[in-house]
Motif scaffolding. Sequence first.
Motif, PDB file in Angstrom:
ATOM      1  N   UNK A 162       0.832  -1.204   0.000  1.00 23.74           N
ATOM      2  CA  UNK A 162       0.000   0.000   0.000  1.00 23.74           C
ATOM      3  C   UNK A 162       0.868   1.256   0.000  1.00 23.74           C
ATOM      4  N   UNK A 163       1.934   1.252   0.789  1.00 23.09           N
ATOM      5  CA  UNK A 163       2.826   2.412   0.834  1.00 23.09           C
ATOM      6  C   UNK A 163       3.532   2.593  -0.503  1.00 23.09           C
ATOM      7  N   UNK A 164       4.058   1.511  -1.069  1.00 21.17           N
ATOM      8  CA  UNK A 164       4.736   1.607  -2.366  1.00 21.17           C
ATOM      9  C   UNK A 164       3.768   2.087  -3.451  1.00 21.17           C
ATOM     10  N   UNK A 165       2.517   1.605  -3.369  1.00 25.24           N
ATOM     11  CA  UNK A 165       1.512   1.987  -4.378  1.00 25.24           C
ATOM     12  C   UNK A 165       1.134   3.461  -4.274  1.00 25.24           C
ATOM     13  N   UNK A 166       1.263   4.034  -3.092  1.00 21.40           N
ATOM     14  CA  UNK A 166       0.998   5.459  -2.917  1.00 21.40           C
ATOM     15  C   UNK A 166       2.101   6.316  -3.535  1.00 21.40           C
ATOM     16  N   UNK A 167       3.236   5.690  -3.818  1.00 22.16           N
ATOM     17  CA  UNK A 167       4.406   6.433  -4.310  1.00 22.16           C
ATOM     18  C   UNK A 167       4.976   5.786  -5.580  1.00 22.16           C
ATOM     19  N   UNK A 168       4.108   5.375  -6.490  1.00 26.55           N
ATOM     20  CA  UNK A 168       4.574   4.723  -7.717  1.00 26.55           C
ATOM     21  C   UNK A 168       5.566   5.636  -8.447  1.00 26.55           C
ATOM     22  N   UNK A 169       6.709   5.047  -8.817  1.00 27.46           N
ATOM     23  CA  UNK A 169       7.736   5.796  -9.524  1.00 27.46           C
ATOM     24  C   UNK A 169       8.634   6.620  -8.617  1.00 27.46           C
ATOM     25  N   UNK A 170       8.356   6.613  -7.309  1.00 31.77           N
ATOM     26  CA  UNK A 170       9.166   7.374  -6.363  1.00 31.77           C
ATOM     27  C   UNK A 170       9.873   6.428  -5.403  1.00 31.77           C
ATOM     28  N   UNK A 171      11.043   6.841  -4.939  1.00 27.89           N
ATOM     29  CA  UNK A 171      11.781   6.034  -3.975  1.00 27.89           C
ATOM     30  C   UNK A 171      11.174   6.195  -2.585  1.00 27.89           C
ATOM     31  N   UNK A 172      10.857   5.074  -1.952  1.00 23.15           N
ATOM     32  CA  UNK A 172      10.370   5.078  -0.571  1.00 23.15           C
ATOM     33  C   UNK A 172      11.530   4.631   0.315  1.00 23.15           C
ATOM     34  N   UNK A 173      11.937   5.477   1.230  1.00 20.68           N
ATOM     35  CA  UNK A 173      13.082   5.184   2.085  1.00 20.68           C
ATOM     36  C   UNK A 173      12.804   3.968   2.974  1.00 20.68           C
ATOM     37  N   UNK A 174      13.863   3.183   3.219  1.00 25.87           N
ATOM     38  CA  UNK A 174      13.727   2.027   4.111  1.00 25.87           C
ATOM     39  C   UNK A 174      13.228   2.467   5.483  1.00 25.87           C
ATOM     40  N   UNK A 175      13.766   3.569   5.969  1.00 24.20           N
ATOM     41  CA  UNK A 175      13.390   4.043   7.301  1.00 24.20           C
ATOM     42  C   UNK A 175      11.899   4.351   7.376  1.00 24.20           C
ATOM     43  N   UNK A 176      11.336   4.880   6.287  1.00 26.70           N
ATOM     44  CA  UNK A 176       9.911   5.201   6.251  1.00 26.70           C
ATOM     45  C   UNK A 176       9.078   3.919   6.334  1.00 26.70           C
TER      46      UNK A 176
END
Length: 228
Positions: A162-176
């Motif tokens: 769900x988090x990755x899908x909210x940010x398609x094409x953007x890098x999601x930090x491991x810490x987040x």
Amino acid sequence: MEKIRILLVDDDRQNSELLRKFLEVEGYEVDYAENGHKGWEAFTTTKPDLVLLDINMPLINGFELARKIREQDRDVLIFFLTDRTEKADRLKGFDLKGNDYIPKPFYPEELIAKIRERFEHRQASLPSRMTIGQTIFDSNLSTIEYAGTVQHLSARQSDILAILAQHIGQTVERSYLLEHVWGNDSYANSLALNVQITYIRKMLEPDTSISIVSLKKRGYRLEVIEST
């Protein structure tokens, strides 16, 4: 909005009653069970949103109860509250799809903060059903469907996707990801994240229009190849 229902399972009755009162003051509806056997009975009848689970209990210990719960319910949140803090115990808790592992003693305010964060995240604005590439992801049901085949995600895998899908094409930090899915960025949780990403990739593999890209020591990016 309906009250969030919590099941507290712990054989330390005195401390559990204090914690129960604290949670009720905060507006939560709390059921209590004094051992794993009664905990299982309470779970099947009360259908809680969150289970707070001690590990060292008679009849059925917390790990065994968590396994039984996950066989029946992939979505309910499970927090282990325990004085068993060894790395092997923490990893076992997360392997059983626990959502958090909180060492005793802890401040009740810390637990409240973790509960609030979890349910705020679950109530985020992401549509419950969305299309990623050629795959349909339903975050409420924790399922992905591709070419007529439905696969079930664990609660944690669903939260990550769900988090990755909210940010398609953007890098999601491991810490987040670690803070929002596990509650902290400990080494054990970091290893567990690697494992869960591997599982998610495997389930998404049939849809070649989707990929999860790893960025070394940074995080992950969900990419979708648009059909031409």
